[in-house]
Motif scaffolding. Structure first.
Motif, mmCIF file in Angstrom:
data_model
loop_
_atom_site.group_PDB
_atom_site.id
_atom_site.type_symbol
_atom_site.label_atom_id
_atom_site.label_comp_id
_atom_site.label_asym_id
_atom_site.label_seq_id
_atom_site.Cartn_x
_atom_site.Cartn_y
_atom_site.Cartn_z
ATOM 1 N N GLY A 59 0.789 -1.227 0.000
ATOM 2 C CA GLY A 59 0.000 0.000 0.000
ATOM 3 C C GLY A 59 0.821 1.277 0.000
ATOM 4 O O GLY A 59 0.276 2.369 -0.153
ATOM 5 N N TYR A 60 2.128 1.138 0.157
ATOM 6 C CA TYR A 60 2.992 2.324 0.175
ATOM 7 C C TYR A 60 2.982 2.997 -1.196
ATOM 8 O O TYR A 60 2.892 2.335 -2.229
ATOM 9 C CB TYR A 60 4.415 1.939 0.547
ATOM 10 C CG TYR A 60 4.578 1.474 1.976
ATOM 11 C CD1 TYR A 60 4.635 2.394 3.025
ATOM 12 C CD2 TYR A 60 4.681 0.123 2.288
ATOM 13 C CE1 TYR A 60 4.802 1.971 4.336
ATOM 14 C CE2 TYR A 60 4.836 -0.314 3.597
ATOM 15 C CZ TYR A 60 4.892 0.623 4.622
ATOM 16 O OH TYR A 60 5.050 0.198 5.918
ATOM 17 N N ASP A 61 3.108 4.334 -1.183
ATOM 18 C CA ASP A 61 3.112 5.061 -2.449
ATOM 19 C C ASP A 61 4.437 5.752 -2.745
ATOM 20 O O ASP A 61 4.589 6.381 -3.791
ATOM 21 C CB ASP A 61 1.979 6.099 -2.486
ATOM 22 C CG ASP A 61 1.951 6.993 -1.256
ATOM 23 O OD1 ASP A 61 3.001 7.152 -0.605
ATOM 24 O OD2 ASP A 61 0.874 7.521 -0.948
ATOM 25 N N SER A 62 5.393 5.641 -1.827
ATOM 26 C CA SER A 62 6.657 6.345 -2.017
ATOM 27 C C SER A 62 7.795 5.568 -1.375
ATOM 28 O O SER A 62 7.584 4.678 -0.551
ATOM 29 C CB SER A 62 6.578 7.760 -1.439
ATOM 30 O OG SER A 62 6.174 7.730 -0.090
ATOM 31 N N VAL A 63 9.003 5.949 -1.768
ATOM 32 C CA VAL A 63 10.215 5.351 -1.208
ATOM 33 C C VAL A 63 11.250 6.453 -1.020
ATOM 34 O O VAL A 63 11.145 7.542 -1.572
ATOM 35 C CB VAL A 63 10.804 4.246 -2.118
ATOM 36 C CG1 VAL A 63 9.907 3.029 -2.153
ATOM 37 C CG2 VAL A 63 11.091 4.775 -3.517
ATOM 38 N N GLN A 64 12.249 6.143 -0.220
ATOM 39 C CA GLN A 64 13.467 6.935 -0.187
ATOM 40 C C GLN A 64 14.534 5.987 -0.693
ATOM 41 O O GLN A 64 14.946 5.055 -0.005
ATOM 42 C CB GLN A 64 13.763 7.457 1.218
ATOM 43 C CG GLN A 64 14.826 8.548 1.239
ATOM 44 C CD GLN A 64 14.944 9.202 2.602
ATOM 45 O OE1 GLN A 64 14.828 8.536 3.637
ATOM 46 N NE2 GLN A 64 15.196 10.500 2.617
ATOM 47 N N ALA A 65 14.962 6.221 -1.946
ATOM 48 C CA ALA A 65 15.758 5.228 -2.655
ATOM 49 C C ALA A 65 16.989 5.870 -3.268
ATOM 50 O O ALA A 65 17.143 7.087 -3.310
ATOM 51 C CB ALA A 65 14.912 4.580 -3.748
ATOM 52 N N TRP A 66 17.866 5.026 -3.750
ATOM 53 C CA TRP A 66 19.083 5.447 -4.437
ATOM 54 C C TRP A 66 19.309 4.479 -5.589
ATOM 55 O O TRP A 66 18.712 3.397 -5.637
ATOM 56 C CB TRP A 66 20.266 5.392 -3.472
ATOM 57 C CG TRP A 66 20.518 4.013 -2.945
ATOM 58 C CD1 TRP A 66 21.339 3.063 -3.493
ATOM 59 C CD2 TRP A 66 19.897 3.389 -1.814
ATOM 60 N NE1 TRP A 66 21.288 1.897 -2.756
ATOM 61 C CE2 TRP A 66 20.399 2.069 -1.712
ATOM 62 C CE3 TRP A 66 18.969 3.832 -0.857
ATOM 63 C CZ2 TRP A 66 20.001 1.187 -0.720
ATOM 64 C CZ3 TRP A 66 18.570 2.952 0.132
ATOM 65 C CH2 TRP A 66 19.087 1.658 0.203
ATOM 66 N N ALA A 67 20.166 4.882 -6.512
ATOM 67 C CA ALA A 67 20.477 3.984 -7.622
ATOM 68 C C ALA A 67 21.500 2.962 -7.171
ATOM 69 O O ALA A 67 22.602 3.322 -6.755
ATOM 70 C CB ALA A 67 21.015 4.777 -8.806
ATOM 71 N N PRO A 68 21.185 1.671 -7.222
ATOM 72 C CA PRO A 68 22.164 0.641 -6.858
ATOM 73 C C PRO A 68 23.277 0.578 -7.898
ATOM 74 O O PRO A 68 23.146 1.130 -8.997
ATOM 75 C CB PRO A 68 21.318 -0.633 -6.842
ATOM 76 C CG PRO A 68 20.159 -0.348 -7.729
ATOM 77 C CD PRO A 68 19.889 1.111 -7.624
ATOM 78 N N PRO A 69 24.387 -0.101 -7.592
ATOM 79 C CA PRO A 69 25.540 -0.115 -8.493
ATOM 80 C C PRO A 69 25.249 -0.662 -9.882
ATOM 81 O O PRO A 69 25.938 -0.320 -10.846
ATOM 82 C CB PRO A 69 26.552 -0.998 -7.757
ATOM 83 C CG PRO A 69 26.143 -0.955 -6.323
ATOM 84 C CD PRO A 69 24.661 -0.806 -6.326
ATOM 85 N N PHE A 70 24.230 -1.503 -9.997
ATOM 86 C CA PHE A 70 23.952 -2.143 -11.280
ATOM 87 C C PHE A 70 22.974 -1.346 -12.145
ATOM 88 O O PHE A 70 22.572 -1.803 -13.212
ATOM 89 C CB PHE A 70 23.393 -3.561 -11.054
ATOM 90 C CG PHE A 70 22.254 -3.618 -10.062
ATOM 91 C CD1 PHE A 70 20.949 -3.352 -10.437
ATOM 92 C CD2 PHE A 70 22.507 -3.943 -8.734
ATOM 93 C CE1 PHE A 70 19.916 -3.404 -9.529
ATOM 94 C CE2 PHE A 70 21.469 -4.006 -7.805
ATOM 95 C CZ PHE A 70 20.174 -3.734 -8.210
ATOM 96 N N MET A 71 22.581 -0.134 -11.696
ATOM 97 C CA MET A 71 21.649 0.684 -12.467
ATOM 98 C C MET A 71 22.093 2.135 -12.449
ATOM 99 O O MET A 71 22.698 2.597 -11.486
ATOM 100 C CB MET A 71 20.230 0.605 -11.879
ATOM 101 C CG MET A 71 19.575 -0.739 -11.950
ATOM 102 S SD MET A 71 17.925 -0.728 -11.176
ATOM 103 C CE MET A 71 16.981 0.139 -12.423
#
Length: 262
Positions: free
Chosen positions: A31-43
């Motif tokens: 049900g979550y609509d957002s994240v706090q994310a970063w680009a991993p090394p493979f992307m």
């Protein structure tokens, strides 16, 4: 408030693109609509943003390195470019360097460095975010804490905060009081609970755990009310350690956030 997840919570489940996509889809399905994310090394950041769009999740901030940005205009330009990719205004810094953490002079120096970076960011329309933990509540004497210096000596337009309910509790301060202390300077907050657990052999021992929202001792209705009052936009669950499957913990936190009308 938008309900989201700090991907550090599921860091052991994002080892490649297939795992990352599966994890994001599980987060969305809860049900979550957002994240706090970063680009991993493979992307690349562009590929990561495209995946988030495909899954239907919004990233609430991007990241930057204090030590790189305070010494390099190129690092600031890179952080701005990444923020533009995700369409965000906030560039989140990690914890202040170790050598600055336990003396008053260090906190003054950190505040000065933050102001330098913030000034250089002004033309880009971006601002810095600072994610605090417990250590910033280091007592400097006379009631002064390191966090006081960071708040009081930085440009209110240039630095906003990403505070954390568990770490404020661990730091021995009032979560609600500190939410109000950064009124007008916090759009994102980290939610996790603080639970006391068994195992202590002496009464002086305190055994605690990172707990799902609503499964510990934090007064959530008061916290949620304060967040609403100051205009927090994102309540991001970050559970550093989970007792079992982190997606099960995220579901518990989500259901309790709904109950608390987050």
């Amino acid at each position: 408030m938008k309900r989201g997840v700090q991907l550090y919570t599921v860091r052991n489940f994002i080892a490649d693109r297939a795992q990352l996509e599966e994890s994001l889809r599980k987060i969305k399905a809860i049900g979550y609509d957002s994240v706090q994310a970063w680009a991993p090394p493979f992307m690349t950041d562009e590929e990561n943003k495209a995946l988030l769009d495909e899954v239907g999740l919004v990233n609430c901030s991007s990241g930057g390195d204090y030590e790189e940005m305070v010494n390099s205009a190129a690092a600031i330009e890179k952080a701005v470019r990444i923020a533009d990719i995700y369409g965000v205004d906030g560039i989140c810094l990690g914890t202040l360097p170790y050598e600055m953490r336990e003396c008053e002079e260090g906190y003054h120096a950190f505040a000065k460095g933050v102001n330098k970076i913030a000034k250089e960011l002004k033309g880009s329309g971006k601002r810095l975010l600072y994610h605090s933990h417990a250590l910033e509540f280091f007592s400097l004497g006379g009631g002064l804490k390191g966090m006081d210096i960071i708040v009081n000596e930085t440009d209110p337009d240039g630095l906003h905060f990403v505070m954390d309910t568990h770490w404020m509790t661990a730091g021995g301060v009032s979560v609600v009081d500190w939410i109000y202390k950064v009124r007008g300077r916090m759009e994102i907050i980290h939610f996790k609970d603080y639970a006391i657990i068994g195992g202590a052999q002496k009464i002086e021992e305190v055994h605690k755990r990172f707990a799902e929202v609503g499964e510990g001792n934090i007064a959530w209705p008061k916290v949620v009310a304060a967040c609403r009052d100051i205009g927090v936009e994102y309540a991001i669950v970050e559970q550093d350690e989970c007792p079992g499957d982190p997606f099960d913990s995220l579901k518990i936190s989500y259901d309790n956030m709904v109950k608390f009308e987050v």
